[in-house]
Scaffold this active site. Structure first.
Site, short mmCIF file in Angstrom:
data_model
loop_
_atom_site.label_atom_id
_atom_site.label_comp_id
_atom_site.label_asym_id
_atom_site.label_seq_id
_atom_site.Cartn_x
_atom_site.Cartn_y
_atom_site.Cartn_z
N ARG A 102 0.87 -1.19 0.00
CA ARG A 102 0.00 0.00 0.00
C ARG A 102 0.90 1.22 0.00
O ARG A 102 1.68 1.43 0.93
CB ARG A 102 -0.91 0.00 1.23
CG ARG A 102 -1.59 1.34 1.43
CD ARG A 102 -2.69 1.32 2.47
NE ARG A 102 -3.86 0.62 1.96
CZ ARG A 102 -5.08 0.73 2.49
NH1 ARG A 102 -5.28 1.51 3.54
NH2 ARG A 102 -6.10 0.06 1.98
N HIS A 129 -7.44 0.67 -6.33
CA HIS A 129 -7.64 -0.16 -5.15
C HIS A 129 -8.29 -1.48 -5.59
O HIS A 129 -9.46 -1.75 -5.28
CB HIS A 129 -8.52 0.60 -4.14
CG HIS A 129 -8.46 0.06 -2.74
ND1 HIS A 129 -7.68 -1.03 -2.38
CD2 HIS A 129 -9.09 0.46 -1.60
CE1 HIS A 129 -7.84 -1.26 -1.09
NE2 HIS A 129 -8.68 -0.38 -0.60
N GLN A 132 -10.09 -4.00 -3.05
CA GLN A 132 -11.38 -3.51 -2.57
C GLN A 132 -12.46 -3.79 -3.62
O GLN A 132 -13.56 -4.23 -3.30
CB GLN A 132 -11.30 -2.00 -2.28
CG GLN A 132 -12.62 -1.42 -1.82
CD GLN A 132 -13.03 -1.90 -0.44
OE1 GLN A 132 -12.25 -1.82 0.49
NE2 GLN A 132 -14.25 -2.42 -0.31
N ASP A 220 -17.27 7.29 -1.81
CA ASP A 220 -16.01 7.18 -1.04
C ASP A 220 -15.70 8.59 -0.51
O ASP A 220 -16.32 9.57 -0.93
CB ASP A 220 -14.89 6.66 -1.96
CG ASP A 220 -13.58 6.42 -1.21
OD1 ASP A 220 -13.60 6.25 0.02
OD2 ASP A 220 -12.51 6.40 -1.88
N CYS A 260 -16.30 1.65 0.73
CA CYS A 260 -15.11 0.85 1.08
C CYS A 260 -14.69 1.05 2.54
O CYS A 260 -14.00 0.21 3.09
CB CYS A 260 -13.97 1.19 0.13
SG CYS A 260 -13.35 2.87 0.28
N ARG A 288 -13.59 -8.52 1.98
CA ARG A 288 -12.17 -8.25 1.74
C ARG A 288 -11.35 -9.49 2.07
O ARG A 288 -10.43 -9.86 1.35
CB ARG A 288 -11.69 -7.08 2.61
CG ARG A 288 -12.27 -5.71 2.28
CD ARG A 288 -11.84 -5.20 0.93
NE ARG A 288 -10.40 -5.12 0.78
CZ ARG A 288 -9.62 -4.13 1.24
NH1 ARG A 288 -10.17 -3.10 1.83
NH2 ARG A 288 -8.31 -4.13 1.02
#
Ligand code: CP
Ligand code: NVA
Length: 301
Positions: A102, A129, A132, A220, A260, A288
């Site tokens: 990440r 991402h 996700q 988001d 998310c 996830r």
């Protein structure tokens, strides 16, 4: 060697195969018949940004698969002191069986894959991402029974989530309409890719246009990690881009809402919409774990 650097690199078949595997692993875990598919293997997890879900789900996932996971923070490894990624990649490839990273720049993830010799998994960059979005697609398919032909709407920032959802939705047979303010559009490469899908991709300025008849509504945060200093300017730019009851009344009656997380109630989503869809959002968070276990088995077995 296969990696998960971004969904643009994966085919619809790759995505479908991983979603099927994720369903199988979830079933096996829930029924006490889980197998140790990655026994003896080790995943390195490099974090240059904060995380709750990604860190815990990868670590628990690897444990459940019979392997182990190593948390590597940029704060106390040589990565944070500027050791070149080309060297880190070649060293870590000699100890580990896979790396999840990440970070900020997508190019760092691509370089790890270029110089290393083990599978690399993108656990979020400024660009995308993918882990996700695999969990999101898994959740939609679980609730709706299919992906093909459904309409997804994403309201808000043209960020890593919007970029990945556009690619993931289109490659899975969904259509996607997004709404974002001027100067907050998705990445040009993603828009270019989406154009190949004709009418299945639409970009609007007003959330109302984007959300009509949606089967799935997603949003988001307005300020992503690394953009904290711009939070106020961004909050102004995103006025009117909130997912609230009025907006949801334009989507299908049985529309799913996903986020998310972490969510900022009262900004991109109201507490009312969030709580009305909390079961879906927390199933998404659980998924996830299952989706990433599938990614690890797919790449590292
Ligand atoms: N959604 C997500 O990636 O959460 P974390 O930042 O907590 O990992
Ligand atoms: N767009 C958000 C997602 C967090 C999981 C960020 O990058 O901070």
């Amino acid at each position: 060697m296969k990696h998960l650097l971004k969904l643009l690199d994966w085919s619809g078949e790759d995505i479908n195969e991983v979603l099927n595997l994720a369903d199988q692993l979830k079933y096996e875990q829930k029924h006490g018949i889980a197998k140790k598919y990655l026994e003896g293997k080790t995943l390195g997890m490099i974090f240059e940004k904060a995380s709750t879900r990604t860190r815990v789900s990868f670590e628990v996932g690897m444990f459940q698969l019979g392997g182990s996971a190593l948390f590597l923070s940029s704060n106390n490894t040589q990565i944070g002191r500027g050791e070149p990624v080309e060297d880190t990649a070649r060293v870590l490839s000699r100890y580990l069986d896979g790396i999840m990273i990440r970070t900020f720049e997508q190019s760092e993830v691509e370089s790890l894959a270029q110089y290393g010799s083990i599978p690399i998994i993108n656990g979020l960059t400024d660009f995308c991402h993918p882990c996700q979005v695999l969990a999101d697609l898994m959740t939609i398919r679980e609730i709706k029974g299919r992906l093909d032909g459904l309409k997804m709407s994403f309201i808000g920032d043209g960020n890593n989530m919007m970029n990945s959802l556009i690619v993931g939705a289109l490659k899975s047979g969904m259509s996607i309409s997004v709404a974002c303010p001027e100067n907050y559009e998705p990445d040009a490469k993603v828009v270019e890719f989406a154009k190949e899908y004709g009418d299945k991709f639409k970009m609007f300025r007003t959330p109302k246009e984007a959300v009509v008849d949606a089967d799935v509504v997603i949003t988001d945060v307005w300020a992503s990690m690394g953009q904290e200093e711009e939070a106020q300017i961004r909050a102004k730019a995103f006025e009117g881009y909130q997912v609230n009851d009025e907006l949801m009344s334009l989507a299908k009656e049985d529309a799913v809402v996903l986020h998310c997380l972490p969510a900022h109630r009262g900004e991109e989503i109201t507490a009312e919409v969030f709580e009305a869809h909390a079961d879906e959002i927390f199933e998404e968070a659980e998924n996830r774990l299952h989706a990433q276990k599938a990614v690890m088995v797919y790449l590292m077995r």
